[in-house]
Design a protein around this motif. Structure first.
Motif: not given
Length: 275
Positions: A227-228, A219-222
């Protein structure tokens, strides 16, 4: 455990499923017999119920038994004649390899792995018996039903009840925490609030579980895309669907065509949508 302390009616999951299956079969038998009493022929009963003629004849037989003949029957295996010896040797600290060599001389033709599995099962049974004696009767809930709760709401998983889930969570609080996190994540994806997402990531990271940590790193990498997904009303489902269709066509034609033929076939299928 004394003989008189053994419950007469075991209400575990497997037992309930077995009893429910018997009841369903008996309802079918009653339906068939009621139709016969009304004067229906076997052929007409088959048209009415959708059952095969052979099934109807079985239901109408006076010897019909809804309980499968092999239910509750323990089949003997290669290790069966040596079980008591294996348990006795293992209780003395004899290694699995030594046990295997010893019973092979006496005629055992199975594997050493089977001995390990047998002892592991005996340990589980002994542990369950001790828990039952000290804490009262216990019920085993299959892990697969808890896993299904990660994808479906409780009312969609018929094999497990709310009371069972509460009992599991009471004994294993981490299970409740994980279920709550997964359900919460699904809500956040539809909430339109990306701040809730960051709060969820922090809460999940605090558990310090390898499986969750791996997911959180993804999740953090993308993070922008995630968020979108929370804030925007559209997604890439259409593109993914088109890719999936292309792969399906490619697999159907695998080894029998060129890239040019695959391209032409896909374009032809697309052109027919607008005709």
């Amino acid at each position: 455990m004394r003989e008189e302390d053994i419950p007469k009616d075991s209400d575990d999951q497997r037992g309930r499923e077995h009893n429910e299956a018997i009841q369903k079969t008996m309802n079918k038998v009653k339906e068939v017999k009621d139709l016969q009493k009304k004067g229906y022929s076997i052929r007409k009963i088959a048209d009415e119920t959708g059952y095969t003629k052979r099934t109807i004849k079985n239901y109408l037989s006076t010897n019909f038994n809804p309980v499968h003949g092999q239910y509750g029957v323990q089949r003997t295996g290669k290790l069966s004649p040596f079980r008591n010896e294996v348990v006795a040797l293992r209780s003395k600290g004899t290694t699995y390899k030594e046990i295997y060599t010893y019973i092979c001389i006496k005629g055992y033709t199975g594997t050493e792995a089977a001995i390990r599995q047998f002892i592991a099962k005996e340990k589980r049974l002994q542990s369950d018996l001790e828990d039952e004696i000290t804490d009262g009767p216990t019920e085993i809930v299959a892990r697969k039903w808890l896993v299904k709760l990660l994808y479906k709401p409780l009312n969609k998983v018929k094999a497990i009840s709310l009371e069972q889930v509460k009992n599991v969570v009471q004994k294993y609080p981490l299970v409740g925490t994980l279920l709550r996190l997964v359900w919460r994540f699904k809500e956040i994806l539809q909430s339109g609030d990306k701040e809730l997402l960051h709060a969820w990531v922090s809460e999940a990271a605090a558990l310090d579980l390898n499986e969750l940590t791996s997911f959180l790193n993804g999740i953090k990498k993308d993070i922008d895309a995630v968020e979108n997904a929370c804030t925007l009303p559209y997604n890439n489902g259409l593109a993914e669907g088109s890719v999936n269709k292309l792969k399906t066509i490619k697999r159907i034609m695998y080894g029998r065509n060129s890239f040019e033929l695959l391209r032409n076939k896909l374009l032809l299928l697309e052109s027919r949508k607008f005709n």
